[in-house]
Design a protein around this motif. Sequence first.
Motif, PDB file in Angstrom:
ATOM      1  N   LEU A   1       0.770  -1.153   0.094  1.00 30.96           N
ATOM      2  CA  LEU A   1       0.177  -0.122   0.174  1.00 30.96           C
ATOM      3  C   LEU A   1       0.816   1.201  -0.047  1.00 30.96           C
ATOM      4  CD1 LEU A   1      -3.020   1.151   0.089  1.00 30.96           C
ATOM      5  CD2 LEU A   1      -2.880   0.886   2.562  1.00 30.96           C
ATOM      6  N   VAL A   2       2.008   1.228   0.950  1.00 34.37           N
ATOM      7  CA  VAL A   2       2.679   2.453   0.856  1.00 34.37           C
ATOM      8  C   VAL A   2       3.522   2.593  -0.577  1.00 34.37           C
ATOM      9  CG1 VAL A   2       4.666   3.228   2.013  1.00 34.37           C
ATOM     10  CG2 VAL A   2       2.940   2.401   3.505  1.00 34.37           C
ATOM     11  N   ASP A   3       4.025   1.570  -1.101  1.00 38.88           N
ATOM     12  CA  ASP A   3       4.767   1.683  -2.285  1.00 38.88           C
ATOM     13  C   ASP A   3       3.877   2.166  -3.309  1.00 38.88           C
ATOM     14  OD1 ASP A   3       7.054   0.489  -1.248  1.00 38.88           O
ATOM     15  OD2 ASP A   3       6.916  -1.530  -1.899  1.00 38.88           O
ATOM     16  N   ARG A   4       2.489   1.743  -3.370  1.00 33.45           N
ATOM     17  CA  ARG A   4       1.541   2.058  -4.311  1.00 33.45           C
ATOM     18  C   ARG A   4       1.407   3.603  -4.215  1.00 33.45           C
ATOM     19  NH1 ARG A   4       2.054  -1.057  -8.654  1.00 33.45           N
ATOM     20  NH2 ARG A   4       2.245  -3.077  -7.706  1.00 33.45           N
ATOM     21  N   LEU A   5       1.322   4.186  -2.917  1.00 31.14           N
ATOM     22  CA  LEU A   5       0.820   5.508  -2.515  1.00 31.14           C
ATOM     23  C   LEU A   5       2.069   6.194  -2.756  1.00 31.14           C
ATOM     24  CD1 LEU A   5      -1.526   5.068   0.303  1.00 31.14           C
ATOM     25  CD2 LEU A   5      -2.100   5.574  -2.125  1.00 31.14           C
ATOM     26  N   ASP A   6       3.132   6.228  -2.103  1.00 30.99           N
ATOM     27  CA  ASP A   6       4.301   6.974  -1.961  1.00 30.99           C
ATOM     28  C   ASP A   6       5.548   6.622  -3.045  1.00 30.99           C
ATOM     29  OD1 ASP A   6       3.273   8.395  -0.084  1.00 30.99           O
ATOM     30  OD2 ASP A   6       4.095   7.528   1.440  1.00 30.99           O
ATOM     31  N   GLY A   7       5.313   5.508  -3.756  1.00 32.66           N
ATOM     32  CA  GLY A   7       6.449   5.024  -4.539  1.00 32.66           C
ATOM     33  C   GLY A   7       7.387   4.275  -3.603  1.00 32.66           C
ATOM     34  N   LYS A   8       8.235   3.328  -4.201  1.00 34.24           N
ATOM     35  CA  LYS A   8       9.173   2.454  -3.552  1.00 34.24           C
ATOM     36  C   LYS A   8      10.062   3.390  -2.925  1.00 34.24           C
ATOM     37  CE  LYS A   8       8.492  -1.879  -5.698  1.00 34.24           C
ATOM     38  NZ  LYS A   8       8.190  -2.996  -4.760  1.00 34.24           N
ATOM     39  N   ALA A   9      10.609   2.780  -1.836  1.00 30.58           N
ATOM     40  CA  ALA A   9      11.753   3.583  -1.109  1.00 30.58           C
ATOM     41  C   ALA A   9      13.111   3.487  -1.856  1.00 30.58           C
ATOM     42  CB  ALA A   9      11.954   3.188   0.182  1.00 30.58           C
ATOM     43  N   VAL A  10      13.946   4.585  -1.909  1.00 28.66           N
ATOM     44  CA  VAL A  10      15.185   4.508  -2.462  1.00 28.66           C
ATOM     45  C   VAL A  10      16.172   3.625  -1.566  1.00 28.66           C
ATOM     46  CG1 VAL A  10      16.971   6.125  -3.277  1.00 28.66           C
ATOM     47  CG2 VAL A  10      14.678   6.870  -3.474  1.00 28.66           C
ATOM     48  N   GLN A  11      16.662   3.026  -2.447  1.00 32.69           N
ATOM     49  CA  GLN A  11      17.838   1.797  -1.598  1.00 32.69           C
ATOM     50  C   GLN A  11      19.090   2.814  -1.380  1.00 32.69           C
ATOM     51  OE1 GLN A  11      18.895  -1.498  -3.843  1.00 32.69           O
ATOM     52  NE2 GLN A  11      20.309  -2.165  -2.178  1.00 32.69           N
ATOM     53  N   VAL A  12      19.466   2.831  -0.066  1.00 31.83           N
ATOM     54  CA  VAL A  12      20.735   3.453   0.329  1.00 31.83           C
ATOM     55  C   VAL A  12      21.807   2.535   0.509  1.00 31.83           C
ATOM     56  CG1 VAL A  12      21.592   4.788   2.351  1.00 31.83           C
ATOM     57  CG2 VAL A  12      19.203   5.088   1.601  1.00 31.83           C
ATOM     58  N   VAL A  13      22.870   2.947  -0.078  1.00 26.83           N
ATOM     59  CA  VAL A  13      23.970   2.061  -0.239  1.00 26.83           C
ATOM     60  C   VAL A  13      25.195   2.831   0.831  1.00 26.83           C
ATOM     61  CG1 VAL A  13      26.188   0.926  -1.676  1.00 26.83           C
ATOM     62  CG2 VAL A  13      23.700   1.330  -2.510  1.00 26.83           C
ATOM     63  N   ASP A  14      25.407   2.049   1.896  1.00 27.86           N
ATOM     64  CA  ASP A  14      26.520   2.368   2.948  1.00 27.86           C
ATOM     65  C   ASP A  14      27.827   1.993   2.324  1.00 27.86           C
ATOM     66  OD1 ASP A  14      27.773   3.194   5.163  1.00 27.86           O
ATOM     67  OD2 ASP A  14      26.859   1.486   6.341  1.00 27.86           O
ATOM     68  N   ARG A  15      28.673   3.046   2.291  1.00 31.66           N
ATOM     69  CA  ARG A  15      30.018   2.653   1.656  1.00 31.66           C
ATOM     70  C   ARG A  15      31.112   3.163   2.887  1.00 31.66           C
ATOM     71  NH1 ARG A  15      31.002   2.477  -4.194  1.00 31.66           N
ATOM     72  NH2 ARG A  15      32.991   2.610  -3.095  1.00 31.66           N
ATOM     73  N   GLN A  16      30.704   3.128   4.250  1.00 35.57           N
ATOM     74  CA  GLN A  16      31.581   3.571   5.252  1.00 35.57           C
ATOM     75  C   GLN A  16      32.624   2.459   5.305  1.00 35.57           C
ATOM     76  OE1 GLN A  16      30.097   5.828   8.439  1.00 35.57           O
ATOM     77  NE2 GLN A  16      28.661   7.076   6.978  1.00 35.57           N
ATOM     78  N   ASP A  17      32.568   1.406   4.961  1.00 36.31           N
ATOM     79  CA  ASP A  17      33.585   0.546   5.485  1.00 36.31           C
ATOM     80  C   ASP A  17      34.481   0.026   4.041  1.00 36.31           C
ATOM     81  OD1 ASP A  17      31.624  -0.778   3.870  1.00 36.31           O
ATOM     82  OD2 ASP A  17      31.620  -2.708   5.287  1.00 36.31           O
TER      83      ASP A  17
END
Length: 106
Positions: free
Chosen positions: A51-67
């Motif tokens: 439901l949230v994906d349909r209303l707001d769009g899929k969340a952007v995937q965050v790539v953590d590169r701190q290591d």
Amino acid sequence: MGRPIGSVNKEKPFNDALRIALRSRPLALRRVADQLLDKAEQGNLAYIRELVDRLDGKAVQVVDRQDVPIHELSDVELYRIAAGGGLNPDTMLLLPPAKVRPDDPS
């Protein structure tokens, strides 16, 4: 860069078939939406996410590169760190200068 003109992905046969079926049964889509809402309201996380994906769009995937070792970071990431922004994508992005020759006086 977008898809090339004439891409094979342009045709969507399932989408076409579904639209034809929905035209002949206009209330079916409403009943499906009602079921989605009912399941989400009952606390089913999969339905809530849908439901949230349909209303707001899929969340952007965050790539953590701190290591990641420093030699594997891109120029843009290194300039962002040098500007004091770290690897946080919410900070102002500074682009690296154009290629400069070592003997270039400027």
